[in-house]
Scaffold this motif. Structure first.
Motif, PDB file in Angstrom:
ATOM      1  N   ALA A  29     -28.271  20.422   8.384  1.00 37.16           N
ATOM      2  CA  ALA A  29     -27.779  20.151   9.641  1.00 37.16           C
ATOM      3  C   ALA A  29     -27.849  18.415   9.856  1.00 37.16           C
ATOM      4  O   ALA A  29     -28.175  17.625   8.965  1.00 37.16           O
ATOM      5  CB  ALA A  29     -29.522  20.159  10.356  1.00 37.16           C
ATOM      6  N   ARG A  30     -26.742  18.094  10.355  1.00 37.57           N
ATOM      7  CA  ARG A  30     -26.382  16.646  10.821  1.00 37.57           C
ATOM      8  C   ARG A  30     -26.526  16.416  11.758  1.00 37.57           C
ATOM      9  O   ARG A  30     -26.035  16.857  12.995  1.00 37.57           O
ATOM     10  CB  ARG A  30     -24.959  16.607  10.155  1.00 37.57           C
ATOM     11  N   ILE A  31     -27.413  15.494  12.137  1.00 39.38           N
ATOM     12  CA  ILE A  31     -27.771  14.828  13.377  1.00 39.38           C
ATOM     13  C   ILE A  31     -27.622  13.261  13.737  1.00 39.38           C
ATOM     14  O   ILE A  31     -27.529  12.485  12.723  1.00 39.38           O
ATOM     15  CB  ILE A  31     -29.186  15.274  13.981  1.00 39.38           C
ATOM     16  N   SER A  32     -27.231  13.122  14.818  1.00 43.41           N
ATOM     17  CA  SER A  32     -26.999  11.800  15.292  1.00 43.41           C
ATOM     18  C   SER A  32     -27.583  11.511  16.832  1.00 43.41           C
ATOM     19  O   SER A  32     -27.902  12.637  17.371  1.00 43.41           O
ATOM     20  CB  SER A  32     -25.507  11.212  15.311  1.00 43.41           C
ATOM     21  N   GLU A  33     -27.610  10.395  17.226  1.00 46.05           N
ATOM     22  CA  GLU A  33     -27.799  10.180  18.607  1.00 46.05           C
ATOM     23  C   GLU A  33     -27.512  11.407  19.573  1.00 46.05           C
ATOM     24  O   GLU A  33     -28.027  11.711  20.620  1.00 46.05           O
ATOM     25  CB  GLU A  33     -27.653   8.876  19.187  1.00 46.05           C
ATOM     26  N   ASP A  34     -25.850  11.276  19.449  1.00 49.07           N
ATOM     27  CA  ASP A  34     -25.246  12.291  20.302  1.00 49.07           C
ATOM     28  C   ASP A  34     -24.895  13.759  19.948  1.00 49.07           C
ATOM     29  O   ASP A  34     -24.216  14.430  20.668  1.00 49.07           O
ATOM     30  CB  ASP A  34     -23.809  11.633  20.566  1.00 49.07           C
ATOM     31  N   SER A  35     -25.158  14.071  18.596  1.00 45.39           N
ATOM     32  CA  SER A  35     -24.634  15.266  18.234  1.00 45.39           C
ATOM     33  C   SER A  35     -25.846  15.888  17.167  1.00 45.39           C
ATOM     34  O   SER A  35     -26.421  15.506  16.519  1.00 45.39           O
ATOM     35  CB  SER A  35     -23.551  15.394  17.541  1.00 45.39           C
ATOM     36  N   PHE A  36     -25.677  17.306  17.212  1.00 45.14           N
ATOM     37  CA  PHE A  36     -26.389  18.185  16.416  1.00 45.14           C
ATOM     38  C   PHE A  36     -25.515  19.154  15.843  1.00 45.14           C
ATOM     39  O   PHE A  36     -24.847  20.035  16.625  1.00 45.14           O
ATOM     40  CB  PHE A  36     -27.470  18.794  17.172  1.00 45.14           C
ATOM     41  N   ASP A  37     -25.177  19.152  14.495  1.00 45.87           N
ATOM     42  CA  ASP A  37     -24.308  20.233  13.820  1.00 45.87           C
ATOM     43  C   ASP A  37     -25.085  20.785  12.656  1.00 45.87           C
ATOM     44  O   ASP A  37     -25.489  20.004  11.693  1.00 45.87           O
ATOM     45  CB  ASP A  37     -23.046  19.335  13.255  1.00 45.87           C
ATOM     46  N   ALA A  38     -25.104  22.123  12.651  1.00 43.82           N
ATOM     47  CA  ALA A  38     -25.631  22.762  11.664  1.00 43.82           C
ATOM     48  C   ALA A  38     -24.760  23.729  11.128  1.00 43.82           C
ATOM     49  O   ALA A  38     -23.867  24.359  11.947  1.00 43.82           O
ATOM     50  CB  ALA A  38     -27.138  23.418  12.171  1.00 43.82           C
ATOM     51  N   SER A  39     -24.884  24.034   9.682  1.00 42.90           N
ATOM     52  CA  SER A  39     -24.094  25.334   9.056  1.00 42.90           C
ATOM     53  C   SER A  39     -24.918  25.944   8.265  1.00 42.90           C
ATOM     54  O   SER A  39     -25.913  25.336   7.506  1.00 42.90           O
ATOM     55  CB  SER A  39     -23.018  24.654   8.641  1.00 42.90           C
ATOM     56  N   ILE A  40     -24.752  27.224   8.109  1.00 46.87           N
ATOM     57  CA  ILE A  40     -25.407  28.064   7.006  1.00 46.87           C
ATOM     58  C   ILE A  40     -24.379  27.974   5.872  1.00 46.87           C
ATOM     59  O   ILE A  40     -23.186  28.131   5.895  1.00 46.87           O
ATOM     60  CB  ILE A  40     -25.482  29.526   7.523  1.00 46.87           C
ATOM     61  N   VAL A  41     -25.021  27.820   4.538  1.00 44.06           N
ATOM     62  CA  VAL A  41     -24.350  27.975   3.423  1.00 44.06           C
ATOM     63  C   VAL A  41     -24.975  28.875   2.659  1.00 44.06           C
ATOM     64  O   VAL A  41     -25.982  29.099   2.170  1.00 44.06           O
ATOM     65  CB  VAL A  41     -24.270  26.363   2.560  1.00 44.06           C
ATOM     66  N   TYR A  42     -23.956  29.631   1.985  1.00 38.27           N
ATOM     67  CA  TYR A  42     -24.599  30.906   0.978  1.00 38.27           C
ATOM     68  C   TYR A  42     -24.327  30.545  -0.347  1.00 38.27           C
ATOM     69  O   TYR A  42     -23.558  29.778  -0.894  1.00 38.27           O
ATOM     70  CB  TYR A  42     -23.567  32.299   1.354  1.00 38.27           C
ATOM     71  N   TYR A  43     -25.325  30.810  -0.962  1.00 32.52           N
ATOM     72  CA  TYR A  43     -25.744  30.527  -2.316  1.00 32.52           C
ATOM     73  C   TYR A  43     -24.368  30.746  -3.176  1.00 32.52           C
ATOM     74  O   TYR A  43     -24.018  29.895  -4.118  1.00 32.52           O
ATOM     75  CB  TYR A  43     -26.963  31.186  -2.931  1.00 32.52           C
ATOM     76  N   ASN A  44     -23.828  32.218  -3.109  1.00 33.59           N
ATOM     77  CA  ASN A  44     -22.687  32.554  -3.804  1.00 33.59           C
ATOM     78  C   ASN A  44     -21.428  31.507  -3.709  1.00 33.59           C
ATOM     79  O   ASN A  44     -20.631  31.329  -4.721  1.00 33.59           O
ATOM     80  CB  ASN A  44     -22.370  33.852  -3.847  1.00 33.59           C
ATOM     81  N   THR A  45     -21.265  30.908  -2.590  1.00 36.35           N
ATOM     82  CA  THR A  45     -20.369  30.019  -2.133  1.00 36.35           C
ATOM     83  C   THR A  45     -20.436  28.660  -2.751  1.00 36.35           C
ATOM     84  O   THR A  45     -19.389  28.314  -3.481  1.00 36.35           O
ATOM     85  CB  THR A  45     -20.179  30.025  -0.717  1.00 36.35           C
ATOM     86  N   ILE A  46     -21.629  28.217  -2.825  1.00 35.47           N
ATOM     87  CA  ILE A  46     -21.758  26.652  -3.334  1.00 35.47           C
ATOM     88  C   ILE A  46     -21.684  26.872  -4.801  1.00 35.47           C
ATOM     89  O   ILE A  46     -21.390  25.775  -5.546  1.00 35.47           O
ATOM     90  CB  ILE A  46     -22.854  26.016  -2.941  1.00 35.47           C
ATOM     91  N   MET A  47     -22.135  28.059  -5.281  1.00 32.53           N
ATOM     92  CA  MET A  47     -22.199  28.079  -6.693  1.00 32.53           C
ATOM     93  C   MET A  47     -20.990  28.643  -7.343  1.00 32.53           C
ATOM     94  O   MET A  47     -20.915  28.695  -8.714  1.00 32.53           O
ATOM     95  CB  MET A  47     -23.389  29.235  -7.275  1.00 32.53           C
ATOM     96  N   GLY A  48     -19.913  28.960  -6.638  1.00 33.09           N
ATOM     97  CA  GLY A  48     -18.727  29.315  -7.028  1.00 33.09           C
ATOM     98  C   GLY A  48     -18.610  30.738  -7.404  1.00 33.09           C
ATOM     99  O   GLY A  48     -17.643  31.101  -8.498  1.00 33.09           O
ATOM    100  N   SER A  49     -19.596  31.621  -7.244  1.00 36.95           N
ATOM    101  CA  SER A  49     -19.456  33.133  -7.621  1.00 36.95           C
ATOM    102  C   SER A  49     -18.268  33.736  -7.054  1.00 36.95           C
ATOM    103  O   SER A  49     -18.455  33.655  -5.823  1.00 36.95           O
ATOM    104  CB  SER A  49     -20.745  33.782  -7.561  1.00 36.95           C
ATOM    105  N   LYS A  50     -17.624  34.570  -7.787  1.00 33.32           N
ATOM    106  CA  LYS A  50     -16.585  35.549  -7.121  1.00 33.32           C
ATOM    107  C   LYS A  50     -17.157  36.662  -6.793  1.00 33.32           C
ATOM    108  O   LYS A  50     -16.618  37.643  -6.058  1.00 33.32           O
ATOM    109  CB  LYS A  50     -15.453  35.495  -7.938  1.00 33.32           C
ATOM    110  N   LYS A  51     -18.303  37.184  -7.641  1.00 35.00           N
ATOM    111  CA  LYS A  51     -19.022  38.484  -7.645  1.00 35.00           C
ATOM    112  C   LYS A  51     -19.546  38.505  -6.130  1.00 35.00           C
ATOM    113  O   LYS A  51     -20.263  37.635  -5.779  1.00 35.00           O
ATOM    114  CB  LYS A  51     -19.720  38.543  -8.745  1.00 35.00           C
ATOM    115  N   GLU A  52     -19.233  39.709  -5.457  1.00 34.07           N
ATOM    116  CA  GLU A  52     -19.937  40.085  -4.226  1.00 34.07           C
ATOM    117  C   GLU A  52     -21.224  40.871  -4.619  1.00 34.07           C
ATOM    118  O   GLU A  52     -21.187  41.265  -5.494  1.00 34.07           O
ATOM    119  CB  GLU A  52     -19.039  41.324  -3.366  1.00 34.07           C
ATOM    120  N   ASP A  53     -22.185  40.396  -3.882  1.00 35.88           N
ATOM    121  CA  ASP A  53     -23.450  41.002  -4.058  1.00 35.88           C
ATOM    122  C   ASP A  53     -23.350  42.486  -3.475  1.00 35.88           C
ATOM    123  O   ASP A  53     -22.797  43.042  -2.602  1.00 35.88           O
ATOM    124  CB  ASP A  53     -24.415  40.360  -3.045  1.00 35.88           C
TER     125      ASP A  53
END
Length: 184
Positions: free
Chosen positions: A143-167
């Motif tokens: 989540a990135r927040i400032s006085e004027d904004s709230f922005d949140a995103s979901i990050v999946y472990y396989n994406t950030i760890m660079g895994s090509k294998k589907e669960d």
């Protein structure tokens, strides 16, 4: 302000340890419960402030087991969500957020990631890195927040760890779809 939101770690912090070095400029870690002590362990190990709440696996059965953090964006509630019955509906959680004058809520309990907005309130469930119930390899939220904004995103472990294998789909997925089929 940049916030790492995690939850439902259940004493298994290896994936948190895997992802943290890949993240930059984290100002705060929020742990949405189920293994409250994991929050203290992460604060000591990662040297980043952590705010954690208790969940049902911590023996929490009080409607007062939540925290409010005051930010430049506004109040953000942190709760596990079991007492608000988030597995069935977000209505109780929304009313509780309104009562506490919160503009956002971080919660857990379902082990399923979601981000939504209702009545001007942002709801973020990071899912679970250690015991996901959505067929993924686990997830967390940024989540990135400032006085004027709230922005949140979901990050999946396989994406950030660079895994090509589907669960492989976990047992119970079809049952979950059938249990919620009346919502389609």
């Amino acid at each position: 302000m940049k916030i790492l939101v995690i939850g439902d770690t259940h004493g298994k912090l290896n994936k948190v340890r895997d992802i943290f070095p890949k993240l930059t400029q984290i100002d705060l870690i929020v742990h949405t419960g189920d293994y409250f002590r994991d929050g203290a362990a992460l604060q000591q190990e990662l040297n980043v402030p952590v705010i954690a709440v208790k969940g049902n696996c911590d023996g929490s059965y009080s409607k007062d087991d939540f925290e409010i953090i005051h930010t430049e964006f506004g109040n953000i509630m942190i709760t596990h969500g079991h007492m608000e019955q988030v597995g069935y509906s977000m209505t109780n959680l929304m009313y509780k957020a309104m009562e506490q004058d919160c503009r956002a809520v971080f919660f857990g309990h379902t082990h399923r990631a979601c981000i939504q907005e209702s009545n001007g309130i942002h709801f973020v469930n990071p899912g679970s890195l250690s015991q996901p119930r959505d067929g993924s390899g686990g997830s967390y939220a940024i989540a990135r927040i400032s006085e004027d904004s709230f922005d949140a995103s979901i990050v999946y472990y396989n994406t950030i760890m660079g895994s090509k294998k589907e669960d492989k789909q976990k047992a119970g997925y079809i049952r979950s779809l059938l249990n919620y089929s009346d919502r389609f």
